[in-house]
Design a protein around this motif. Sequence first.
Motif, PDB file in Angstrom:
ATOM      1  N   THR A 293      12.687  16.312  -8.854  1.00 40.65           N
ATOM      2  CA  THR A 293      11.353  16.786  -8.459  1.00 40.65           C
ATOM      3  C   THR A 293      11.368  17.483  -7.116  1.00 40.65           C
ATOM      4  N   ASP A 294      12.422  17.264  -6.311  1.00 37.44           N
ATOM      5  CA  ASP A 294      12.406  17.611  -4.893  1.00 37.44           C
ATOM      6  C   ASP A 294      11.308  16.764  -4.235  1.00 37.44           C
ATOM      7  N   GLY A 295      10.932  17.080  -3.011  1.00 40.55           N
ATOM      8  CA  GLY A 295       9.899  16.311  -2.334  1.00 40.55           C
ATOM      9  C   GLY A 295       8.504  16.727  -2.734  1.00 40.55           C
ATOM     10  N   ALA A 296       7.540  15.832  -2.512  1.00 40.98           N
ATOM     11  CA  ALA A 296       6.161  16.130  -2.900  1.00 40.98           C
ATOM     12  C   ALA A 296       5.521  17.207  -2.038  1.00 40.98           C
ATOM     13  N   ALA A 297       6.148  17.549  -0.915  1.00 40.05           N
ATOM     14  CA  ALA A 297       5.617  18.624  -0.082  1.00 40.05           C
ATOM     15  C   ALA A 297       5.794  19.988  -0.742  1.00 40.05           C
ATOM     16  N   SER A 298       6.720  20.073  -1.695  1.00 44.62           N
ATOM     17  CA  SER A 298       6.971  21.369  -2.347  1.00 44.62           C
ATOM     18  C   SER A 298       6.854  21.266  -3.863  1.00 44.62           C
ATOM     19  N   ASN A 299       6.085  20.271  -4.363  1.00 45.33           N
ATOM     20  CA  ASN A 299       6.053  20.108  -5.824  1.00 45.33           C
ATOM     21  C   ASN A 299       4.657  20.195  -6.464  1.00 45.33           C
ATOM     22  N   ASN A 300       3.675  19.407  -6.279  1.00 46.68           N
ATOM     23  CA  ASN A 300       3.405  18.384  -5.286  1.00 46.68           C
ATOM     24  C   ASN A 300       3.422  16.960  -5.864  1.00 46.68           C
ATOM     25  N   THR A 301       4.107  16.741  -6.959  1.00 52.57           N
ATOM     26  CA  THR A 301       4.185  15.418  -7.559  1.00 52.57           C
ATOM     27  C   THR A 301       5.642  14.972  -7.678  1.00 52.57           C
ATOM     28  N   LEU A 302       5.811  13.692  -8.028  1.00 54.61           N
ATOM     29  CA  LEU A 302       7.146  13.148  -8.288  1.00 54.61           C
ATOM     30  C   LEU A 302       7.227  12.679  -9.736  1.00 54.61           C
ATOM     31  N   ASP A 303       6.608  13.430 -10.628  1.00 56.89           N
ATOM     32  CA  ASP A 303       6.468  13.073 -12.039  1.00 56.89           C
ATOM     33  C   ASP A 303       7.564  13.762 -12.850  1.00 56.89           C
ATOM     34  N   MET A 304       8.547  12.985 -13.302  1.00 56.55           N
ATOM     35  CA  MET A 304       9.653  13.554 -14.065  1.00 56.55           C
ATOM     36  C   MET A 304       9.231  14.024 -15.456  1.00 56.55           C
ATOM     37  N   LEU A 305       8.193  13.454 -16.007  1.00 54.69           N
ATOM     38  CA  LEU A 305       7.682  13.938 -17.293  1.00 54.69           C
ATOM     39  C   LEU A 305       7.143  15.357 -17.140  1.00 54.69           C
ATOM     40  N   GLN A 306       6.414  15.586 -16.070  1.00 49.70           N
ATOM     41  CA  GLN A 306       5.912  16.928 -15.796  1.00 49.70           C
ATOM     42  C   GLN A 306       7.062  17.888 -15.521  1.00 49.70           C
ATOM     43  N   GLU A 307       8.091  17.398 -14.846  1.00 52.32           N
ATOM     44  CA  GLU A 307       9.235  18.247 -14.506  1.00 52.32           C
ATOM     45  C   GLU A 307       9.971  18.707 -15.764  1.00 52.32           C
ATOM     46  N   MET A 308      10.086  17.830 -16.769  1.00 49.82           N
ATOM     47  CA  MET A 308      10.725  18.219 -18.023  1.00 49.82           C
ATOM     48  C   MET A 308       9.954  19.349 -18.687  1.00 49.82           C
ATOM     49  N   ARG A 309       8.659  19.211 -18.737  1.00 52.74           N
ATOM     50  CA  ARG A 309       7.812  20.252 -19.354  1.00 52.74           C
ATOM     51  C   ARG A 309       7.999  21.601 -18.654  1.00 52.74           C
ATOM     52  N   LEU A 310       7.949  21.571 -17.321  1.00 44.22           N
ATOM     53  CA  LEU A 310       8.099  22.809 -16.562  1.00 44.22           C
ATOM     54  C   LEU A 310       9.475  23.430 -16.761  1.00 44.22           C
ATOM     55  N   ALA A 311      10.512  22.595 -16.766  1.00 41.67           N
ATOM     56  CA  ALA A 311      11.876  23.103 -16.929  1.00 41.67           C
ATOM     57  C   ALA A 311      12.024  23.846 -18.246  1.00 41.67           C
ATOM     58  N   SER A 312      11.459  23.301 -19.302  1.00 43.75           N
ATOM     59  CA  SER A 312      11.558  23.935 -20.614  1.00 43.75           C
ATOM     60  C   SER A 312      10.744  25.224 -20.680  1.00 43.75           C
ATOM     61  N   LEU A 313       9.489  25.155 -20.262  1.00 40.64           N
ATOM     62  CA  LEU A 313       8.614  26.330 -20.356  1.00 40.64           C
ATOM     63  C   LEU A 313       9.116  27.486 -19.504  1.00 40.64           C
ATOM     64  N   LEU A 314       9.638  27.178 -18.337  1.00 47.76           N
ATOM     65  CA  LEU A 314      10.131  28.222 -17.439  1.00 47.76           C
ATOM     66  C   LEU A 314      11.267  29.013 -18.065  1.00 47.76           C
ATOM     67  N   GLN A 315      12.198  28.315 -18.716  1.00 46.95           N
ATOM     68  CA  GLN A 315      13.323  29.001 -19.345  1.00 46.95           C
ATOM     69  C   GLN A 315      12.873  29.851 -20.526  1.00 46.95           C
TER      70      GLN A 315
END
Length: 418
Positions: A293-315
């Motif tokens: 997730t990196d830090g919440a200052a540049s995300n702004n969450t620490l939610d790995m479920l959200q991170e999976m969604r973003l990783a897939s959609l971005l590609q």
Amino acid sequence: MLLKNGLILYGESYEWVRADLLIEGNKIVKIGRNLHADSDIVIDCSHSLIVPGFINSHTHSPMVLLRGLAEDVPLMEWLEKYIWPNERKLGKKEVYWGALLGLIEMARAGTTTFIDMYFHMEEVAKATLEVGLRGFLGYGMIDLDDERKRRIEIRETEKFRKFIIQQNSELLNFILAPHAPYTCSMECLKWVATKSREWNALVTIHLSETKSEVALIKEKYGKTPTEVLDDAGLLNEKLIAAHGIWLDDKEIYLLGKNGSTIVHCPASNMKLGSGIINLRKLLDNGVNVGLGTDGAASNNTLDMLQEMRLASLLQKVVNLDPSIIKSSEIFRMATLNGAKALKLNAGIIKEGYLADIAVINLKRPNLLPMNNPLSSLVFSAKGGDVETLIVNGSIVMLDGEFQTVDEDKVLDKFLGVL
């Protein structure tokens, strides 16, 4: 502990099975139907998914304190004008409370293990034990080619390693954490490589996050950042490098050849306008890719479920190809690949593996109907859907209630400053 009648994501091939799961000590010992063990704790999972806990392979948990502080600016301006000046104001007390809040957020989203790089790391370690997650913790070294500063950073690193050893906890693990090739001298990087071998310690570092960073390194060394790490003796299976956006083909080849890990942090990379990782090329060249997730200052969450969604959609959108990356590959990045980087017997639900488990409540409108459970996890699930979290065989959260830390006390601490 017996988890009854859950829908289990079983093994490396991600087969869905309706079964019971038995935990003894910190291990999964048996999976099957109608298990009748003399268990101290029995949890009804008949309306739940049982999945491996997520591994956040790159974060700075106390940076939740800076959430929303600096928005809509590029990385170096973000660091130099906003983040670093405010970090200088943070003491041990602030880092402790920030880490507690960050760990609670991670736990609610199913994270069982995380890699953290920051300062006042003894306070992060205390918070880690209090919440009950598994942390790989490192003091972030920055010497800026200053010999006096380098001696201080080395001393702090050695001091923190001794602290972790003294805690004698399976949940606390030491990791070397030089910040980046552009903030650490070659002497510092070589010292880290020597100690990595001597201590058999993993190394986490930022690598090729921005174009300007790569240009700076090439101007200084006449080489790419990955080649600089190679010269320092860091390019091996112990290296866990965050970002890796601006890697060229040779660098990707070297990372794959040497068994190193790249940690993809899509939300942070997008928010700071840093760029988009070439995920398909990394995976096809045998690079182990984790998710963070990196830090919440540049995300702004620490939610790995959200991170999976973003990783897939971005590609999918950058490649104009909806089939470019599979849900199973994304899920593996958030679990098994992270475990591989950390040399942990974790990341899948299988007999003999660590009992690091997230139980997700299916009685949620965003998850039903569940035509494809794995796809639902990657694209539909969110942090609040995790109802029970088990780390190292111990319950951290049960039916949405923390069994370890006083969550209300931590939240009230931050509500009080509004």
